[in-house]
Design an enzyme around this catalytic site. Structure first.
Site, short mmCIF file in Angstrom:
data_model
loop_
_atom_site.label_atom_id
_atom_site.label_comp_id
_atom_site.label_asym_id
_atom_site.label_seq_id
_atom_site.Cartn_x
_atom_site.Cartn_y
_atom_site.Cartn_z
N CYS A 99 34.19 38.50 49.70
CA CYS A 99 34.10 38.56 48.38
C CYS A 99 34.40 37.55 47.51
O CYS A 99 33.83 36.50 47.54
CB CYS A 99 34.85 40.01 47.76
N HIS A 100 35.53 37.64 46.67
CA HIS A 100 35.97 36.51 45.90
C HIS A 100 36.93 35.64 46.36
O HIS A 100 37.52 34.77 45.84
CB HIS A 100 36.54 37.04 44.56
#
Length: 182
Positions: free
Chosen positions: A106-107
């Site tokens: 994800c991030h």
């Protein structure tokens, strides 16, 4: 294998911590919750507070070589905090220098960008990181899971919580292959 799960004190996306953690346990590995401070880590379900988890070890008090691999869970706040912490960034970079496998979802690649380890690598992430990855010299791809073996170690990346099943299967396979010598 001891696997470090590096998180900030607040802001980790709970499912991106717990599912890879449970997968490591089920495969017979020893997951270790590492953070920048002792105490508890506050997890989130998107923007809502979720459970807390007790930190096992503090990043400034240990070395990367005491682990076989590193998992970086996402959440927006988690990697944003980690990339501003010099000890966390150095810890991440050490895994690349030492040739140990790393997985990020994800991030989480924001921390990889800050550690200056994406140059020349293909990786995926949450789509909003695409420009950051490109500006850091990496190639962003829109794939469920991407394994990159450019450099001395393998890097497994994934886009989002919907990709967790494939992410967990892939990072465990890659980490186990690396543990056996490639």
């Amino acid at each position: 294998m001891r696997i470090a799960f590096l998180t900030a004190p607040e802001g980790v996306e709970q499912v991106e911590l717990t599912e890879p953690w449970q997968a490591a346990l089920a495969a017979g590995h020893d997951p270790v919750l590492v953070s920048t401070d002792s105490g508890d880590v506050q997890a989130f379900h998107h923007l809502d507070k979720a459970d807390t988890f007790t930190v096992d070890e503090v990043v400034g008090e240990l070395a990367a070589d005491s682990f076989g691999g590193l998992v970086l869970p996402g959440g927006v706040a988690n990697p944003d905090f980690l990339r501003t912490n010099d000890e966390a960034v150095a810890f991440v970079k050490a895994f690349f220098t030492q040739g140990r496998p790393v997985a990020a979802i994800c991030h989480a690649p924001w921390t990889l960008v800050e550690a200056d380890v994406v140059r020349g690598r293909e990786l995926t992430s949450w789509p909003s990181l695409r420009t950051d990855i490109r500006n850091a010299g990496g190639t962003w791809v829109d794939q469920q899971v991407k394994v990159c073996d450019h450099g001395p170690n393998k890097l497994v990346t994934s886009r989002k919580p919907d990709d967790l099943k494939a992410f967990c299967e892939t990072y465990l396979r890659v980490f186990e292959q690396e543990e056996k010598g490639g």
